[in-house]
Scaffold this motif. Structure first.
Motif, PDB file in Angstrom:
ATOM      1  N   PRO A  17     -32.602 -32.709  62.146  1.00 42.26           N
ATOM      2  CA  PRO A  17     -32.573 -33.518  60.913  1.00 42.26           C
ATOM      3  C   PRO A  17     -31.844 -32.834  59.761  1.00 42.26           C
ATOM      4  CG  PRO A  17     -34.749 -33.587  61.887  1.00 42.26           C
ATOM      5  CD  PRO A  17     -33.977 -32.564  62.647  1.00 42.26           C
ATOM      6  N   ARG A  18     -31.950 -31.523  59.656  1.00 42.15           N
ATOM      7  CA  ARG A  18     -31.242 -30.811  58.582  1.00 42.15           C
ATOM      8  C   ARG A  18     -29.733 -30.864  58.787  1.00 42.15           C
ATOM      9  NH1 ARG A  18     -34.799 -25.334  57.508  1.00 42.15           N
ATOM     10  NH2 ARG A  18     -36.630 -26.397  56.714  1.00 42.15           N
ATOM     11  N   VAL A  19     -29.300 -30.713  60.020  1.00 44.99           N
ATOM     12  CA  VAL A  19     -27.869 -30.803  60.319  1.00 44.99           C
ATOM     13  C   VAL A  19     -27.371 -32.219  60.044  1.00 44.99           C
ATOM     14  CG1 VAL A  19     -26.152 -30.656  62.151  1.00 44.99           C
ATOM     15  CG2 VAL A  19     -27.926 -28.920  61.969  1.00 44.99           C
ATOM     16  N   ALA A  20     -28.176 -33.230  60.402  1.00 49.22           N
ATOM     17  CA  ALA A  20     -27.784 -34.618  60.172  1.00 49.22           C
ATOM     18  C   ALA A  20     -27.628 -34.917  58.685  1.00 49.22           C
ATOM     19  CB  ALA A  20     -28.817 -35.559  60.798  1.00 49.22           C
ATOM     20  N   VAL A  21     -28.562 -34.446  57.890  1.00 50.60           N
ATOM     21  CA  VAL A  21     -28.468 -34.665  56.439  1.00 50.60           C
ATOM     22  C   VAL A  21     -27.248 -33.955  55.875  1.00 50.60           C
ATOM     23  CG1 VAL A  21     -29.610 -34.149  54.237  1.00 50.60           C
ATOM     24  CG2 VAL A  21     -30.913 -35.128  56.114  1.00 50.60           C
ATOM     25  N   ALA A  22     -26.973 -32.756  56.344  1.00 49.96           N
ATOM     26  CA  ALA A  22     -25.787 -32.034  55.876  1.00 49.96           C
ATOM     27  C   ALA A  22     -24.512 -32.784  56.240  1.00 49.96           C
ATOM     28  CB  ALA A  22     -25.760 -30.630  56.471  1.00 49.96           C
ATOM     29  N   LEU A  23     -24.453 -33.366  57.447  1.00 49.28           N
ATOM     30  CA  LEU A  23     -23.272 -34.134  57.842  1.00 49.28           C
ATOM     31  C   LEU A  23     -23.099 -35.378  56.974  1.00 49.28           C
ATOM     32  CD1 LEU A  23     -23.405 -33.930  61.733  1.00 49.28           C
ATOM     33  CD2 LEU A  23     -21.600 -33.068  60.256  1.00 49.28           C
ATOM     34  N   VAL A  24     -24.191 -36.043  56.634  1.00 52.34           N
ATOM     35  CA  VAL A  24     -24.096 -37.221  55.769  1.00 52.34           C
ATOM     36  C   VAL A  24     -23.658 -36.812  54.372  1.00 52.34           C
ATOM     37  CG1 VAL A  24     -25.435 -39.057  54.677  1.00 52.34           C
ATOM     38  CG2 VAL A  24     -25.741 -38.589  57.097  1.00 52.34           C
ATOM     39  N   PRO A  29     -18.752 -38.093  50.660  1.00 47.59           N
ATOM     40  CA  PRO A  29     -17.674 -37.840  49.706  1.00 47.59           C
ATOM     41  C   PRO A  29     -16.315 -37.635  50.366  1.00 47.59           C
ATOM     42  CG  PRO A  29     -19.437 -36.212  49.432  1.00 47.59           C
ATOM     43  CD  PRO A  29     -19.798 -37.083  50.571  1.00 47.59           C
ATOM     44  N   ALA A  30     -16.313 -37.075  51.579  1.00 52.07           N
ATOM     45  CA  ALA A  30     -15.031 -36.907  52.275  1.00 52.07           C
ATOM     46  C   ALA A  30     -14.429 -38.256  52.632  1.00 52.07           C
ATOM     47  CB  ALA A  30     -15.219 -36.058  53.528  1.00 52.07           C
ATOM     48  N   THR A  31     -15.272 -39.200  53.021  1.00 48.31           N
ATOM     49  CA  THR A  31     -14.784 -40.549  53.318  1.00 48.31           C
ATOM     50  C   THR A  31     -14.225 -41.203  52.063  1.00 48.31           C
ATOM     51  OG1 THR A  31     -16.385 -40.777  55.099  1.00 48.31           O
ATOM     52  CG2 THR A  31     -15.441 -42.798  54.219  1.00 48.31           C
ATOM     53  N   ALA A  53     -16.047 -39.585  60.649  1.00 48.43           N
ATOM     54  CA  ALA A  53     -16.670 -38.983  61.833  1.00 48.43           C
ATOM     55  C   ALA A  53     -17.946 -38.233  61.450  1.00 48.43           C
ATOM     56  CB  ALA A  53     -15.691 -38.050  62.522  1.00 48.43           C
ATOM     57  N   ALA A  54     -17.897 -37.458  60.380  1.00 45.52           N
ATOM     58  CA  ALA A  54     -19.083 -36.722  59.943  1.00 45.52           C
ATOM     59  C   ALA A  54     -20.176 -37.670  59.480  1.00 45.52           C
ATOM     60  CB  ALA A  54     -18.716 -35.750  58.824  1.00 45.52           C
ATOM     61  N   LEU A  55     -19.805 -38.697  58.733  1.00 46.73           N
ATOM     62  CA  LEU A  55     -20.780 -39.654  58.218  1.00 46.73           C
ATOM     63  C   LEU A  55     -21.452 -40.422  59.347  1.00 46.73           C
ATOM     64  CD1 LEU A  55     -22.042 -41.017  55.727  1.00 46.73           C
ATOM     65  CD2 LEU A  55     -20.136 -42.629  55.787  1.00 46.73           C
ATOM     66  N   ILE A  56     -20.677 -40.933  60.273  1.00 42.43           N
ATOM     67  CA  ILE A  56     -21.236 -41.718  61.373  1.00 42.43           C
ATOM     68  C   ILE A  56     -22.085 -40.842  62.284  1.00 42.43           C
ATOM     69  CG2 ILE A  56     -20.619 -43.019  63.445  1.00 42.43           C
ATOM     70  CD1 ILE A  56     -18.232 -44.123  61.794  1.00 42.43           C
ATOM     71  N   THR A  57     -21.638 -39.626  62.555  1.00 46.30           N
ATOM     72  CA  THR A  57     -22.424 -38.723  63.398  1.00 46.30           C
ATOM     73  C   THR A  57     -23.749 -38.372  62.725  1.00 46.30           C
ATOM     74  OG1 THR A  57     -20.407 -37.792  64.333  1.00 46.30           O
ATOM     75  CG2 THR A  57     -22.412 -36.502  64.584  1.00 46.30           C
ATOM     76  N   GLY A  58     -23.716 -38.082  61.442  1.00 49.81           N
ATOM     77  CA  GLY A  58     -24.947 -37.766  60.720  1.00 49.81           C
ATOM     78  C   GLY A  58     -25.911 -38.931  60.692  1.00 49.81           C
TER      79      GLY A  58
END
Length: 69
Positions: A17-24, A29-31, A53-58
């Motif tokens: 969950p921490r990695v997922a939140v970091a990816l979101v 902002p990158a998107t 990619a980061a947003l959808i993966t998160g």
């Protein structure tokens, strides 16, 4: 020191969950920046793709129940 160093710290503290939140947090902002650069004359497509990619993966990681069982 057993389990010391960066790898030991990562095993103790980086949960899914921490990695997922970091990816979101990074992906949103990158998107937006990639979309803005895509509209303006600049190299926005790679930033847009990486951000999406980061947003959808998160979001997929947050929506799954893999880290809670």
């Amino acid at each position: 020191m057993p389990g010391g160093g960066l790898l030991g710290w990562a095993r103790r503290n980086l949960t899914e969950p921490r990695v997922a939140v970091a990816l979101v947090i990074v992906g949103a902002p990158a998107t937006l920046a990639g979309a803005w650069l895509y509209v303006l004359p600049g190299p926005g497509f790679p930033v847009l793709v990486i951000g999406l990619a980061a947003l959808i993966t998160g979001l997929a990681m947050l929506g799954s129940r893999a880290g809670r069982g």
